[in-house]
Design an enzyme around this catalytic site. Structure first.
Site, PDB file in Angstrom:
ATOM      1  CG  ASP A  57      -0.499  -0.026   2.540  1.00 41.54           C
ATOM      2  OD1 ASP A  57       0.686  -0.381   2.714  1.00 41.54           O
ATOM      3  OD2 ASP A  57      -1.267   0.282   3.472  1.00 41.54           O
ATOM      4  N   GLY A 144      -2.400  -7.448  14.401  1.00 46.67           N
ATOM      5  CA  GLY A 144      -2.336  -7.375  12.943  1.00 46.67           C
ATOM      6  C   GLY A 144      -3.700  -7.295  12.287  1.00 46.67           C
ATOM      7  CG  ASP A 192      -4.113  -1.122   8.255  1.00 46.95           C
ATOM      8  OD1 ASP A 192      -4.128  -1.959   7.331  1.00 46.95           O
ATOM      9  OD2 ASP A 192      -3.203  -1.057   9.105  1.00 46.95           O
TER      10      ASP A 192
END
Ligand code: ADP
Ligand code: MG
Length: 412
Positions: A57, A144, A192
Site C-alpha cells: 500500500d 495485525g 487499514d
C-alpha cells in the site's frame, strides 16, 4: 468464550462471534456504569484482514482487504466542559483531551490515536463539543487486524455524529491515516483506514492505493469463509523493520528512476538491478510480484476460482517470507500446517496478514469444514509451539457506521 468444536477435548476451538447488537448493548451498559447516564451516540468501526496485497500500500500498489465482524465500538454523550473525556473498557484507563488548546501527543499512549483524529478535525476548522466517551472492542489489540485504524475510524465516526458532520469517506480515511503517522508515529499506508471506512458486507475491497479508488469485489458465495489464526506471538522487530522496509522500497524506486514501485515491471527490475544490494532487489521483487498477484486474485474471486486464489495466497506468503523477510517461524508453521490439511481437508489457501513478525494468518476455507480445520490446525500449532492460538471466522463485513441502541434485554 469458546464454542465446542469437532476436535478432541482440549483442542483449541473457534471463538464465537457476538452479534453487533449484543456488542452495542454491552458497550452502552459499560458506558452507563462508567458515566452514570445513557449514551447519546454510538458508533462502530471494524478491523480488517488483508486477503492479498501485503506491504504494497505504501508503494502505491493494489491491495484486497475486507472488513471483519470484529469492531471497536464507541459510546458518547455531551458534556458542557470543553474536553473529551475517554475511558477504554479493555485496559480500564482514562484519558482527557482538552479542546481549548492545541491538541498534542500525550499519555496514555493509546490516547494518541484519538488525539490525532481530534487534531485532524480541528485542522479542518471544526469546532468540537465536549464529550464523555467509552471505547469497547472485541478486536485483538496489536494482533495485525488493525485495531489501531478501527480506533481512529471509530473516533472520526462518533465525532461526525456528535457534531452533526458528514466527513466524506476518503477524507475521513486519510485524516485517520495522518493521525497514525503524526500522533502514533507509525508511517502506515492507506489500506487499514480505507478497509475500516469502506468495508462492505459480502464484498472484498480492491483498493488502488495510487488513485484511492475502491472497487468492491462481490463474494456472495457463502460456501467459503475466512479463518483468522492469531499466533499470539508478537516479535518486537516489527516496529523498527516496518519503516526500514518502506525506505528500502523507496530506494528501489529511486534506483529505477520512477515515483513508486507501482510503475515497475519484472523486466525492468531484471535489467537494472544487477549491482543493487541484494536486500533492495528482493524487496522490489516482492512488491512487483505482489501487485500482479493481487490483480489476478481479484479476477479469480469474481470467477469463484478458490483453488486459484489459494495458490496466490501461498505464493504471497512465500514472497513475504523469502523476499520481504517479514514473516517468522510461527506464521510459517501455520501456513505449512494449512497446506498439509490442503484442499482435501477444506483449506484453499493461507498466508500471513498484516505487517508480520507475528500476529495473524488467514486461511480461505470451506465454510462447512471451518470448525474441523480450526481444531486440526490449532491443535497442531499448539502441539509444536506450546502456544494456544486464538481463532475465529469472518465473512466480509460492513464499514464504520453510526449505530442505534438495539432493542435487546439488558445483560443480567
Ligand atoms: P493493530 O492495529 O494490528 O491491532 P497496532 O500496534 O497498530 O496493532 O495498534 C495497537 C494499538 O492500538 C495498541 O497498542 C493501543 O495503543 C491501541 N488500541 C487499539 N484498540 C484499543 C482500545 N480498544 N483501547 C485502547 N487502545 C487501543
Ligand atoms: Mg495498526
Amino acid at each position: 468464550m469458546q464454542t465446542s468444536s469437532t476436535g478432541s477435548v482440549g483442542a483449541p476451538a473457534l471463538l464465537a462471534a457476538r452479534s453487533l447488537a449484543v456488542k452495542v448493548r454491552d458497550a452502552a451498559e459499560a458506558f452507563a456504569r462508567r458515566f452514570r447516564c445513557a449514551p447519546s451516540w454510538l458508533a462502530c468501526a471494524p478491523g480488517r484482514i488483508n486477503v492479498i496485497g501485503e506491504h504494497v500500500d505504501y508503494c502505491d500498489g493494489l491491495v484486497m482487504p475486507m472488513a471483519i465482524d470484529r469492531h471497536v465500538i464507541m459510546a458518547a454523550s455531551p458534556i458542557t466542559e470543553p474536553v473529551i473525556k475517554i475511558f477504554s473498557e479493555v485496559n480500564c484507563e482514562d484519558a482527557a483531551v482538552p479542546l481549548e488548546r492545541t491538541i498534542e501527543r500525550g499519555q496514555p499512549a493509546w490516547s494518541n490515536y484519538l488525539r490525532g483524529v481530534i487534531h485532524g478535525y480541528r485542522e479542518r476548522g471544526e469546532t468540537l463539543r465536549g464529550l464523555q466517551l467509552l471505547i469497547d472492542t472485541d478486536l485483538p489489540i496489536g494482533g495485525g487486524l488493525s485495531s489501531s485504524a478501527a480506533l481512529e475510524v471509530a473516533t472520526a465516526t462518533i465525532l461526525d455524529l456528535a457534531n452533526q458532520r458528514q466527513t466524506p469517506q476518503v477524507e475521513k480515511a486519510l485524516l485517520c491515516q495522518r493521525a497514525e503517522h503524526d500522533f502514533a508515529g507509525v508511517p502506515c499506508g492507506i489500506m487499514d483506514q480505507f478497509a475500516s471506512v469502506f468495508g462492505r458486507e459480502n464484498n472484498l475491497l480492491l483498493i488502488d492505493c495510487r488513485s484511492h479508488e475502491v472497487t468492491p469485489v462481490p463474494l456472495h458465495d457463502h460456501s467459503v469463509t475466512f479463518l483468522v489464526i492469531n499466533t499470539n506471538i508478537r516479535h518486537n522487530l516489527g516496529s523498527s523493520e516496518y519503516p526500514l522496509r518502506r525506505a528500502q522500497c523507496e530506494e528501489a524506486a529511486q534506483l529505477l528512476g520512477i515515483a513508486s514501485l507501482r510503475n515497475a515491471t519484472p523486466t525492468q527490475l531484471d535489467e537494472k538491478s544487477g549491482d543493487w544490494p541484494e536486500a533492495i532487489k528482493k524487496r522490489a521483487r516482492h512488491v512487483i510480484g505482489e501487485i500482479a498477484r493481487t490483480r489476478r486474485a481479484a479476477d479469480l474471486v469474481q470467477g469463484g476460482d478458490w483453488h486459484g486464489v489459494g495458490e496466490l495466497m501461498y505464493a504471497s506468503h512465500d514472497s513475504l517470507r523469502d523476499d520481504f523477510e517479514v514473516s517468522c517461524s510461527e506464521l510459517d508453521l501455520v501456513v505449512r500446517i494449512a497446506g498439509e490439511i490442503g484442499l482435501d481437508g477444506g483449506v484453499f489457501g493461507c498466508r500471513m496478514t498484516g505487517g508480520g513478525f507475528g500476529g495473524c494468518c488467514i486461511a480461505v476455507v470451506d465454510a462447512r469444514r471451518a470448525e474441523a480445520v480450526a481444531a486440526t490446525l490449532g491443535g497442531r500449532y499448539q502441539g509444536e509451539t506450546g502456544i494456544v492460538p486464538t481463532m475465529f471466522v469472518s465473512r466480509p463485513a460492513a464499514g464504520a457506521t453510526p449505530l442505534e441502541l438495539p432493542l435487546l434485554p439488558p445483560k443480567s
